[in-house]
Design an enzyme around this catalytic site. Sequence first.
Site, PDB file in Angstrom:
ATOM      1  N   TYR A  41       0.807  -1.413   0.009  1.00  0.00           N
ATOM      2  CA  TYR A  41       0.090   0.500   0.063  1.00  0.00           C
ATOM      3  C   TYR A  41       1.070   1.173  -0.185  1.00  0.00           C
ATOM      4  CZ  TYR A  41      -4.022  -2.964   0.202  1.00  0.00           C
ATOM      5  OH  TYR A  41      -5.322  -3.968   0.246  1.00  0.00           O
ATOM      6  N   HIS A  42       1.988   1.274   0.728  1.00  0.00           N
ATOM      7  CA  HIS A  42       3.057   2.484   0.354  1.00  0.00           C
ATOM      8  C   HIS A  42       2.811   2.472  -0.889  1.00  0.00           C
ATOM      9  CE1 HIS A  42       6.385   4.946   1.535  1.00  0.00           C
ATOM     10  NE2 HIS A  42       7.318   4.250   0.609  1.00  0.00           N
TER      11      HIS A  42
END
Length: 646
Positions: free
Chosen positions: A286-287
């Site tokens: 998700y980063h």
Amino acid sequence: MSILFKTRVLFVLSLLCIAPLVKGQSSDFTTETEMLLNRLNLENAGLHVVSKQDNLEATGKELLKYYKKRSFVKHPVTEGSSDINISEKDKKWANDALKHVFVGQPAYPSHFCGDDIDWNSRPVPDNEWVWQLNRMYFWNAMGKVYAKTSDERFAKEWCAQLVDWTNKNPRDEAHKYAWRSIEAGIRGRSWTGLFHQFIKSEHFTPEVLVAFMNSCYEHAEFLMTTYSSGSNWALMEAEGMAFIAFTFPEFKNSQKWKSEAILRLNKEMSLQVNADGHQRELAMGYHIGSIGWFYRTYELAKLNGLESAFPASFINSLEKMCEVPMKLGLPDGTNAQFGDAWAGEPMQYSEKFKDWSDRFNRKDFLFLATGGTQGTAPEQKAYALEESGLYSLRSGWNKNAVSMVLKCGPNGGGHCQPDNGTFTLYAGGRTLMPDSGSYIYSGNPEGRKWFRQTKSHQTLTLNGENTQYDPKLLLWQPGEDLDILVVENAGYDQLTHRRSVFFVDKRYFVIVDEAIGKATGDIDLHFQLAPGNAVFDHNRFSVNSDFKEGWNVLVRTQKQKGLELSEEEGWVSFEYTKKEPRPAFRYRLKKTSAQQPVHFTTLVTPYEKEIPDIKVKLDTLSKVSHDHLQITVTENGKKRIVKYNL
């Protein structure tokens, strides 16, 4: 707007309601066309000719002609049209889509969704399949193949599927499977690219244009009503809205959408990105996704002369985000798969690092992009992302380096796990002690629950219960031949886990775990190895992996009264929906009184060929929670003292 112009527009709209329908056009199409014209600013340069047409057929043709010729709007697809790379997966997905065999969640097999397409088809119980079906990954593949080959079969089928989807999926309660805001945002971006790829096709007719643009309008209006602030969803929502607004400035509301999207992205950069550069959900996938969601909209704005809408602080934060996979990545380029993350493939971010090296003029990014053949290796070998609670220790920047990434951070939300203190260990080209991962999202609740237990990670538990998030960094002291990290997590009422890590000679680790507080019960220290065989020596309280080739790891805890060593259930998931067994074990001490000190001193040493002759002994711990700690390390008969004072 002049009175004459207004009269002309009203006249055209009235004709749309009464004019005889051309062959192949329905009354619905008439209504949809009227709706679209009402949503457009017909005073926009170039659109005035559309408003002057006297019948439905001519109006549709002129509108389509305008978009086929329009060139002032810039889009990444149009700017990079000569650089299309088609993978074998793209070819398969595109060709399958011609037969209505679609991919949903890619971990599952593609599925035939019917000659008359069922967009709510559910071949598996996992909702992720149908949600991701409505992200249309296969459309992206069709667009790439068509752009590269000009094979009209793909354009014809995409146009038909686009109209079919818009007809069958109005935005209402019955079709909410297709209208989560995350899917709407994803479509908002990807559809604008598909528009540019297919618009020149003979099969892109006025009917397709009207259906497409009305749906884009509905997407943008819907995204204006939903704002998942603080979550990666907010970034996809804003991105989708921005791409529609930039691609179709002819919509009356496009400036409103554009301003709101940029406002949200600037706000979310401050809300979601910690000072150390990591996205707040603390899961690497998700980063990386968040970098893209921020970055692509900025690049789109820049292409269209609106770079100034993003301040310098936005770009600085973006650069810091790009440093995170460098700082926390394992030596082969895979991830420590904390939370809802997966290890991925070696060198998986090479293209991204190349892009970032060009964008930010970074030689260390270029080094990672090229596997060290160009650029310059990063200066540091140890990194602390203090706000995020993520720490990385490594011996070097080659793929055989020894590396540990440890987590002790705040609650990152639904994609985070109660695993503070856990770590991933890599050495000699192999991840020897990977994090368990997350396995699945919604198709197997009990399976997901197992992976989200504290005891499924390399950390300490009280009575096997899950921990709370209450982290603290006590010491960060990297050095030439000794790195020291001391963290705490007040994971239970009246019990805190302190973990002290010594990285000795950049070769092996000594870990001291202390249970501090008045709580009583079973204090367990959990470890897990990579899939494969393991050798247990209960007399020496040691466990080692048993790979016949390459590197292994030894875990040995200092013997003390009452210490137990037991095997545990162990699983690891490297891909969504897939898991495999692996050796897992725990050391246990019973804490029977509030005053009883409980500690474990553990050697964790990677090795090649022979198990090294290393012994460790804790020297100065008459009771827990001292501010100083000293260990005697004996290697091949030679003693060494490692210690700290807080």
